[in-house]
Each structure stands twice: as structure tokens, then as C-alpha cells.
Scaffold this motif. Structure first.
Motif, PDB file in Angstrom:
ATOM      1  N   GLN A  90     -23.353   1.310  -6.172  1.00 57.57           N
ATOM      2  CA  GLN A  90     -23.382   2.292  -6.988  1.00 57.57           C
ATOM      3  C   GLN A  90     -24.445   3.248  -6.639  1.00 57.57           C
ATOM      4  O   GLN A  90     -24.164   4.474  -6.856  1.00 57.57           O
ATOM      5  N   ALA A  91     -25.375   3.116  -6.344  1.00 53.94           N
ATOM      6  CA  ALA A  91     -26.691   3.773  -5.858  1.00 53.94           C
ATOM      7  C   ALA A  91     -26.104   4.987  -4.886  1.00 53.94           C
ATOM      8  O   ALA A  91     -26.536   6.288  -4.948  1.00 53.94           O
ATOM      9  N   LEU A  92     -25.303   4.246  -4.113  1.00 52.77           N
ATOM     10  CA  LEU A  92     -24.670   5.211  -3.104  1.00 52.77           C
ATOM     11  C   LEU A  92     -23.395   6.087  -3.445  1.00 52.77           C
ATOM     12  O   LEU A  92     -22.796   6.774  -2.602  1.00 52.77           O
ATOM     13  N   GLY A  93     -23.090   5.943  -4.594  1.00 54.15           N
ATOM     14  CA  GLY A  93     -22.035   6.482  -5.071  1.00 54.15           C
ATOM     15  C   GLY A  93     -20.470   6.076  -4.680  1.00 54.15           C
ATOM     16  O   GLY A  93     -19.472   6.731  -4.737  1.00 54.15           O
ATOM     17  N   ILE A  94     -20.581   4.884  -4.454  1.00 54.15           N
ATOM     18  CA  ILE A  94     -18.893   4.205  -3.961  1.00 54.15           C
ATOM     19  C   ILE A  94     -18.571   3.492  -5.498  1.00 54.15           C
ATOM     20  O   ILE A  94     -19.289   2.850  -6.179  1.00 54.15           O
ATOM     21  N   ASP A  95     -17.313   3.734  -5.485  1.00 53.97           N
ATOM     22  CA  ASP A  95     -16.549   3.221  -6.585  1.00 53.97           C
ATOM     23  C   ASP A  95     -17.032   1.641  -6.474  1.00 53.97           C
ATOM     24  O   ASP A  95     -16.574   0.911  -5.585  1.00 53.97           O
ATOM     25  N   LEU A  96     -17.195   1.196  -7.734  1.00 52.01           N
ATOM     26  CA  LEU A  96     -17.619  -0.290  -7.911  1.00 52.01           C
ATOM     27  C   LEU A  96     -16.720  -1.392  -7.954  1.00 52.01           C
ATOM     28  O   LEU A  96     -16.589  -2.499  -7.300  1.00 52.01           O
ATOM     29  N   LEU A  97     -15.211  -0.736  -8.350  1.00 56.27           N
ATOM     30  CA  LEU A  97     -13.964  -1.365  -8.231  1.00 56.27           C
ATOM     31  C   LEU A  97     -13.634  -1.814  -6.771  1.00 56.27           C
ATOM     32  O   LEU A  97     -13.417  -2.884  -6.272  1.00 56.27           O
ATOM     33  N   ILE A  98     -13.811  -0.601  -5.690  1.00 55.97           N
ATOM     34  CA  ILE A  98     -13.498  -0.914  -4.324  1.00 55.97           C
ATOM     35  C   ILE A  98     -14.817  -1.789  -3.989  1.00 55.97           C
ATOM     36  O   ILE A  98     -14.289  -2.623  -2.999  1.00 55.97           O
ATOM     37  N   ALA A  99     -15.906  -1.453  -4.153  1.00 52.87           N
ATOM     38  CA  ALA A  99     -16.931  -2.276  -3.525  1.00 52.87           C
ATOM     39  C   ALA A  99     -16.670  -3.745  -3.755  1.00 52.87           C
ATOM     40  O   ALA A  99     -17.008  -4.665  -2.895  1.00 52.87           O
TER      41      ALA A  99
END
Length: 52
Positions: free
Chosen positions: A19-28
């Protein structure tokens, strides 16, 4: 806990980092378990080589 072995990642921390890196949480959330499994296996192989 197993001495000298990696059991897994703190997924809460991994998702917070995503989340801090701006990555979509669903994908992560979808990809992290697969990545974790490979990394745990490889790290334990390396640890085993160091003790053998």
C-alpha cells in the motif's frame, strides 16, 4: 518456531508495504502468497546448505 528455518512472511506488513508503494492491494493479496512460498522454499534451501 523452528530454529534455523523461515516459516513465512508477516502478510500484514507485506500488504502495508504494498500500500505504501502504491500497489493495488487486491493484486498484492493475490500474488504475495505465491511469491512467499517460493521465497520461503529458497531461503530454507540456502539455510540448509549452510548447515550441511
Amino acid at each position: 518456531m523452528i530454529p534455523g528455518a523461515v516459516l513465512g512472511w508477516d502478510m500484514g506488513a507485506a500488504l502495508a508495504m504494498a500500500q505504501a508503494l502504491g500497489i493495488d492491494l487486491l493484486i498484492a493479496a493475490e500474488l504475495l502468497p505465491e511469491i512467499e512460498a517460493v521465497m520461503v522454499r529458497k531461503l530454507n534451501e540456502q539455510i540448509g546448505e549452510g548447515h550441511g
